[in-house]
Design an enzyme around this catalytic site. Structure first.
Site, PDB file in Angstrom:
ATOM      1  N   GLN A  16     -12.052   7.566   0.928  1.00  7.68           N
ATOM      2  CA  GLN A  16     -13.387   7.289   1.467  1.00  7.68           C
ATOM      3  C   GLN A  16     -13.298   6.385   2.705  1.00  7.68           C
ATOM      4  O   GLN A  16     -13.912   6.665   3.737  1.00  7.68           O
ATOM      5  CB  GLN A  16     -14.267   6.612   0.397  1.00  7.68           C
ATOM      6  CG  GLN A  16     -15.709   6.403   0.854  1.00  7.68           C
ATOM      7  CD  GLN A  16     -16.506   5.469  -0.040  1.00  7.68           C
ATOM      8  OE1 GLN A  16     -15.968   4.843  -0.951  1.00  7.68           O
ATOM      9  NE2 GLN A  16     -17.790   5.372   0.224  1.00  7.68           N
ATOM     10  N   TYR A 147      -8.160  -2.136 -12.852  1.00 12.05           N
ATOM     11  CA  TYR A 147      -8.273  -2.156 -11.389  1.00 12.05           C
ATOM     12  C   TYR A 147      -8.391  -3.608 -10.891  1.00 12.05           C
ATOM     13  O   TYR A 147      -7.704  -4.021  -9.949  1.00 12.05           O
ATOM     14  CB  TYR A 147      -9.496  -1.325 -10.998  1.00 12.05           C
ATOM     15  CG  TYR A 147      -9.878  -1.343  -9.540  1.00 12.05           C
ATOM     16  CD1 TYR A 147      -9.041  -0.805  -8.567  1.00 12.05           C
ATOM     17  CD2 TYR A 147     -11.109  -1.877  -9.127  1.00 12.05           C
ATOM     18  CE1 TYR A 147      -9.422  -0.791  -7.227  1.00 12.05           C
ATOM     19  CE2 TYR A 147     -11.498  -1.852  -7.799  1.00 12.05           C
ATOM     20  CZ  TYR A 147     -10.655  -1.314  -6.851  1.00 12.05           C
ATOM     21  OH  TYR A 147     -11.040  -1.297  -5.527  1.00 12.05           O
TER      22      TYR A 147
HETATM   23  P1  NAD Z   1     -10.182   6.301  -2.316  1.00 11.48           P
HETATM   24  O1  NAD Z   1      -9.938   6.463  -3.754  1.00 11.48           O
HETATM   25  O2  NAD Z   1     -11.332   6.989  -1.688  1.00 11.48           O
HETATM   26  O3  NAD Z   1      -8.874   6.699  -1.491  1.00 11.48           O
HETATM   27  C1  NAD Z   1      -7.600   6.308  -1.896  1.00 11.48           C
HETATM   28  C2  NAD Z   1      -6.604   7.297  -1.330  1.00 11.48           C
HETATM   29  O4  NAD Z   1      -5.307   6.930  -1.823  1.00 11.48           O
HETATM   30  C3  NAD Z   1      -6.859   8.744  -1.757  1.00 11.48           C
HETATM   31  O5  NAD Z   1      -6.961   9.590  -0.629  1.00 11.48           O
HETATM   32  C4  NAD Z   1      -5.649   9.098  -2.619  1.00 11.48           C
HETATM   33  O6  NAD Z   1      -5.213  10.437  -2.457  1.00 11.48           O
HETATM   34  C5  NAD Z   1      -4.617   8.115  -2.072  1.00 11.48           C
HETATM   35  N1  NAD Z   1      -3.524   7.872  -3.017  1.00 11.48           N
HETATM   36  C6  NAD Z   1      -3.585   7.760  -4.363  1.00 11.48           C
HETATM   37  N2  NAD Z   1      -2.350   7.583  -4.872  1.00 11.48           N
HETATM   38  C7  NAD Z   1      -1.500   7.547  -3.818  1.00 11.48           C
HETATM   39  C8  NAD Z   1      -0.109   7.387  -3.681  1.00 11.48           C
HETATM   40  N3  NAD Z   1       0.705   7.242  -4.759  1.00 11.48           N
HETATM   41  N4  NAD Z   1       0.435   7.403  -2.445  1.00 11.48           N
HETATM   42  C9  NAD Z   1      -0.351   7.580  -1.360  1.00 11.48           C
HETATM   43  N5  NAD Z   1      -1.676   7.758  -1.411  1.00 11.48           N
HETATM   44  C10 NAD Z   1      -2.251   7.732  -2.636  1.00 11.48           C
HETATM   45  O7  NAD Z   1     -10.260   4.725  -2.027  1.00 11.48           O
HETATM   46  P2  NAD Z   1     -11.046   3.966  -0.863  1.00 11.48           P
HETATM   47  O8  NAD Z   1     -12.433   3.781  -1.330  1.00 11.48           O
HETATM   48  O9  NAD Z   1     -10.815   4.596   0.435  1.00 11.48           O
HETATM   49  O10 NAD Z   1     -10.332   2.545  -0.975  1.00 11.48           O
HETATM   50  C11 NAD Z   1      -9.409   2.055  -0.024  1.00 11.48           C
HETATM   51  C12 NAD Z   1      -9.098   0.612  -0.394  1.00 11.48           C
HETATM   52  O11 NAD Z   1     -10.297  -0.159  -0.403  1.00 11.48           O
HETATM   53  C13 NAD Z   1      -8.488   0.452  -1.803  1.00 11.48           C
HETATM   54  O12 NAD Z   1      -7.566  -0.606  -1.802  1.00 11.48           O
HETATM   55  C14 NAD Z   1      -9.683   0.065  -2.649  1.00 11.48           C
HETATM   56  O13 NAD Z   1      -9.313  -0.668  -3.786  1.00 11.48           O
HETATM   57  C15 NAD Z   1     -10.453  -0.780  -1.666  1.00 11.48           C
HETATM   58  N6  NAD Z   1     -11.885  -0.892  -1.996  1.00 11.48           N
HETATM   59  C16 NAD Z   1     -12.713   0.188  -1.877  1.00 11.48           C
HETATM   60  C17 NAD Z   1     -14.059   0.049  -2.176  1.00 11.48           C
HETATM   61  C18 NAD Z   1     -15.032   1.193  -2.055  1.00 11.48           C
HETATM   62  O14 NAD Z   1     -16.196   1.045  -2.451  1.00 11.48           O
HETATM   63  N7  NAD Z   1     -14.634   2.345  -1.511  1.00 11.48           N
HETATM   64  C19 NAD Z   1     -14.553  -1.184  -2.605  1.00 11.48           C
HETATM   65  C20 NAD Z   1     -13.676  -2.244  -2.769  1.00 11.48           C
HETATM   66  C21 NAD Z   1     -12.341  -2.089  -2.439  1.00 11.48           C
HETATM   67  C1  AKB Z   2     -15.028   0.585  -7.344  1.00 11.87           C
HETATM   68  O1  AKB Z   2     -16.182   0.727  -7.762  1.00 11.87           O
HETATM   69  O2  AKB Z   2     -14.006   0.692  -8.026  1.00 11.87           O
HETATM   70  C2  AKB Z   2     -14.879   0.193  -5.897  1.00 11.87           C
HETATM   71  C3  AKB Z   2     -14.750  -1.284  -5.775  1.00 11.87           C
HETATM   72  C4  AKB Z   2     -15.959  -2.116  -5.798  1.00 11.87           C
HETATM   73  O3  AKB Z   2     -13.674  -1.802  -5.664  1.00 11.87           O
HETATM   74  N1  AKB Z   2     -15.974   0.715  -5.164  1.00 11.87           N
END
Ligand code: NAD
Ligand code: AKB
Length: 320
Positions: A16, A147
């Site tokens: 995302q 997580y």
């Molecule tokens: P996401 O789940 O949308 O994307 C994660 C990506 O990692 C996916 O495309 C997946 O294919 C890839 N992936 C999974 N396993 C893998 C591996 N072994 N090697 C390589 N790639 C791999 O996550 P996101 O929302 O884009 O999150 C990105 C970062 O931001 C993460 O660290 C997440 O914890 C953090 N985060 C996201 C949110 C949110 O709301 N989206 C909120 C808080 C924190």
């Molecule tokens: C989740 O809901 O896991 C993420 C986050 C807040 O880290 N969007």
């Protein structure tokens, strides 16, 4: 003096945040300066056409090592992770990807004396014992989800590498991120994206959280700005490194539905809370981000009203 960012590797670039971050980094630093990578091999056309895409599994350090050497990478935006919903269904996978992925990236950062590493954290670091409102920067970290456990350990690991190895590692605790480009990857805040697709397509959404579950949220343009601004912030001004609180807005599913109804008056919503409800209840309702504001001038641009209006405009163009 801080070194310039020259060649970037984005891990988890099909996620995302990764998809939009990769495009924003290519706009800023040049298309040939940003390598997108993911364990999956199905990049969207925009990402594939604008620069190099490679398959990289972050749990396998050799593959990351090879990309760093072959492409002279000096900066890594490490976005590969397993989020809270999938993490609760498969805690072992969550631990393996989030912990081994991060330590592999950090070890290679030391091995090649990399310029900078950005590793996001999350509001999931919080759990028992924090105030529900305006949770401060330095607070108790007792998450109840796997997580969250990996996110706390990830923050501590990064700060350890800063102190022990002098590695320039930076991170922020994103709240739930809302966007229209790529669907979220299995988190507890995913409802706040799904709701828009369902409201536009079917005028109805069944929410997996309760009506009054208030959580901190942020619109993607602010998330990208925060990530890139922190990456470019002057190191000497940073007192914190891997765990910056950042905030933009807070709302409940009920409040989001009311705002959507201003644009889609016949939208209806019902509630069927599932296994993600206890995760959401373990997180705070709002966040104090004054350290990020002070140390690197963080300021969000979007609130609930402007985010909803932009999401509906962009998704109507995409879906109708
Ligand atoms: P996401 O789940 O949308 O994307 C994660 C990506 O990692 C996916 O495309 C997946 O294919 C890839 N992936 C999974 N396993 C893998 C591996 N072994 N090697 C390589 N790639 C791999 O996550 P996101 O929302 O884009 O999150 C990105 C970062 O931001 C993460 O660290 C997440 O914890 C953090 N985060 C996201 C949110 C949110 O709301 N989206 C909120 C808080 C924190
Ligand atoms: C989740 O809901 O896991 C993420 C986050 C807040 O880290 N969007």
């Amino acid at each position: 003096m801080q070194k310039e960012i020259k060649k970037i590797l984005v891990t988890g670039a099909l996620g995302q945040i990764g998809t939009e971050l990769t495009m924003a980094l290519r706009d800023k630093y040049g298309e040939d300066k940003v390598i997108a990578s993911d364990i999956r091999v199905d990049p969207p056309k925009k990402l594939r056409k604008s620069g190099l895409f490679l398959q990289v599994d972050v749990t396998k350090p050799d593959t990351i090592n090879q990309v760093i050497i072959q492409h002279d990478v000096d900066t890594i935006f490490h976005m590969a992770a397993i989020l809270s919903g999938i993490g609760e269904k498969d805690p072992h996978l969550c631990w393996n990807v989030n912990m081994n992925g991060s330590i592999n990236v950090l070890n290679l950062g030391v091995k090649y004396d990399l310029n900078r590493i950005i590793i996001p954290s999350s509001m999931a670091v919080w759990g028992d014992g924090v105030p529900a409102e305006n949770v401060p920067q330095d607070s108790v970290l007792k998450p109840t989800s796997m997580y969250g456990v990996t996110k706390v350990a990830g923050e501590r690991l990064c700060d350890y590498y800063v102190r022990r190895h002098g590695l320039d590692c930076r991170g922020l605790r994103y709240p739930g991120i809302i966007s229209h480009e790529t669907l979220p990857g299995g988190g507890t805040t995913d409802y706040a994206v799904e709701i828009f697709y369902e409201a536009i397509k079917h005028k109805h959404y069944t929410c997996f959280l309760k009506e009054d579950t208030t959580l901190p949220m942020m619109y993607m343009p602010d998330c990208i700005k925060a990530t890139m601004d922190l990456a470019e912030a002057d190191y000497d001004n940073l007192e914190h490194h891997s765990d910056f609180n950042v905030a933009a807005m807070s709302f409940s599913p009920g409040e989001l539905a009311e705002e959507i109804k201003k644009h889609i008056p016949n939208f209806t919503m019902d509630y069927r809370p599932d296994y993600r409800q206890p995760i959401a209840e373990s997180w705070p309702r709002s966040i104090d981000d004054s350290c990020a504001r002070r140390e690197w001038n963080w300021q969000p641009s979007y609130n609930l009203e402007s985010m909803v209006s932009d999401m509906i405009k962009k998704l109507r163009m995409k879906l109708l």
